[in-house]
Motif scaffolding. Sequence first.
Motif, PDB file in Angstrom:
ATOM      1  N   GLU A 166     -20.896  43.342  32.603  1.00 43.02           N
ATOM      2  CA  GLU A 166     -20.830  41.963  32.093  1.00 43.02           C
ATOM      3  C   GLU A 166     -21.269  40.966  33.166  1.00 43.02           C
ATOM      4  O   GLU A 166     -21.939  39.992  32.878  1.00 43.02           O
ATOM      5  CB  GLU A 166     -19.394  41.614  31.677  1.00 43.02           C
ATOM      6  CG  GLU A 166     -19.107  41.801  30.240  1.00 43.02           C
ATOM      7  CD  GLU A 166     -17.711  41.313  29.877  1.00 43.02           C
ATOM      8  OE1 GLU A 166     -17.533  40.966  28.700  1.00 43.02           O
ATOM      9  OE2 GLU A 166     -16.801  41.295  30.724  1.00 43.02           O
ATOM     10  N   THR A 202     -26.635  43.558  24.781  1.00 35.03           N
ATOM     11  CA  THR A 202     -25.295  43.778  24.260  1.00 35.03           C
ATOM     12  C   THR A 202     -24.669  45.037  24.845  1.00 35.03           C
ATOM     13  O   THR A 202     -25.330  46.059  24.993  1.00 35.03           O
ATOM     14  CB  THR A 202     -25.339  43.923  22.716  1.00 35.03           C
ATOM     15  OG1 THR A 202     -25.993  42.796  22.169  1.00 35.03           O
ATOM     16  CG2 THR A 202     -23.956  44.028  22.140  1.00 35.03           C
ATOM     17  N   ASP A 227     -13.851  39.021  24.112  1.00 39.44           N
ATOM     18  CA  ASP A 227     -14.650  38.404  25.177  1.00 39.44           C
ATOM     19  C   ASP A 227     -13.798  38.236  26.439  1.00 39.44           C
ATOM     20  O   ASP A 227     -12.585  38.429  26.428  1.00 39.44           O
ATOM     21  CB  ASP A 227     -15.267  37.077  24.729  1.00 39.44           C
ATOM     22  CG  ASP A 227     -14.222  36.021  24.373  1.00 39.44           C
ATOM     23  OD1 ASP A 227     -13.172  35.970  25.049  1.00 39.44           O
ATOM     24  OD2 ASP A 227     -14.464  35.251  23.434  1.00 39.44           O
ATOM     25  N   THR A 228     -14.446  37.869  27.526  1.00 47.42           N
ATOM     26  CA  THR A 228     -13.798  37.800  28.836  1.00 47.42           C
ATOM     27  C   THR A 228     -12.588  36.875  28.837  1.00 47.42           C
ATOM     28  O   THR A 228     -11.525  37.225  29.361  1.00 47.42           O
ATOM     29  CB  THR A 228     -14.812  37.309  29.892  1.00 47.42           C
ATOM     30  OG1 THR A 228     -15.985  38.100  29.777  1.00 47.42           O
ATOM     31  CG2 THR A 228     -14.259  37.435  31.284  1.00 47.42           C
ATOM     32  N   GLU A 229     -12.730  35.698  28.259  1.00 47.42           N
ATOM     33  CA  GLU A 229     -11.625  34.727  28.266  1.00 47.42           C
ATOM     34  C   GLU A 229     -10.424  35.250  27.492  1.00 47.42           C
ATOM     35  O   GLU A 229      -9.284  35.128  27.934  1.00 47.42           O
ATOM     36  CB  GLU A 229     -12.096  33.389  27.673  1.00 47.42           C
ATOM     37  CG  GLU A 229     -11.053  32.315  27.776  1.00 47.42           C
ATOM     38  CD  GLU A 229     -11.546  30.974  27.255  1.00 47.42           C
ATOM     39  OE1 GLU A 229     -10.710  30.067  27.127  1.00 47.42           O
ATOM     40  OE2 GLU A 229     -12.754  30.825  26.964  1.00 47.42           O
ATOM     41  N   GLN A 230     -10.668  35.857  26.348  1.00 43.94           N
ATOM     42  CA  GLN A 230      -9.566  36.387  25.548  1.00 43.94           C
ATOM     43  C   GLN A 230      -8.859  37.531  26.279  1.00 43.94           C
ATOM     44  O   GLN A 230      -7.630  37.630  26.249  1.00 43.94           O
ATOM     45  CB  GLN A 230     -10.073  36.865  24.188  1.00 43.94           C
ATOM     46  CG  GLN A 230      -8.954  37.253  23.252  1.00 43.94           C
ATOM     47  CD  GLN A 230      -9.453  37.605  21.868  1.00 43.94           C
ATOM     48  OE1 GLN A 230     -10.644  37.597  21.600  1.00 43.94           O
ATOM     49  NE2 GLN A 230      -8.537  37.940  20.988  1.00 43.94           N
ATOM     50  N   ARG A 231      -9.623  38.385  26.970  1.00 42.86           N
ATOM     51  CA  ARG A 231      -9.001  39.464  27.753  1.00 42.86           C
ATOM     52  C   ARG A 231      -8.134  38.888  28.861  1.00 42.86           C
ATOM     53  O   ARG A 231      -7.053  39.402  29.150  1.00 42.86           O
ATOM     54  CB  ARG A 231     -10.075  40.391  28.328  1.00 42.86           C
ATOM     55  CG  ARG A 231     -10.740  41.268  27.283  1.00 42.86           C
ATOM     56  CD  ARG A 231     -11.515  42.411  27.893  1.00 42.86           C
ATOM     57  NE  ARG A 231     -12.378  42.063  28.983  1.00 42.86           N
ATOM     58  CZ  ARG A 231     -13.673  41.775  28.885  1.00 42.86           C
ATOM     59  NH1 ARG A 231     -14.260  41.765  27.707  1.00 42.86           N
ATOM     60  NH2 ARG A 231     -14.383  41.493  29.958  1.00 42.86           N
TER      61      ARG A 231
END
Length: 140
Positions: free
Chosen positions: A61, A80, A120-124
Amino acid sequence: MLAVVVSDVEVEDEYKFERRMFGSNPEQLRSLAAWLLEQEVEEVVMESTAQYWKPVWEALERHWKPLRQKKEGASRRSGTLHLAQAQSNRDGGTQEGLPRCRTPVKRLVARELILSFVPDTEQRLWRTVTRRKYQLTRDR
């Protein structure tokens, strides 16, 4: 060790594979990302195994940004990452007489992989913070 295979799937009825091995330390993961760029890889599919996919995913990523992603007319999936689970692992046995122990490359070609959802990164990040807060509250 990571076994990485790049396949040219645009050729009909014939697959061309290039294989390489990479370590799992940050420097090796950066060289993996550089090699994928050099090979002009558009999509990455990795088979999930416990939690071992997470550092590889995060490194790709951060460091793997395909050039085609920026080109006009690029595929929606260009650049992707996909996380997949073998169908035989999911249903607990063989399916339609296919043997359980197939290599990930053969599973990918035979389309025996089921894609998994990866936030996504923020949610993780928020999930990690929330879990940590819950653990601290519970321990108190």
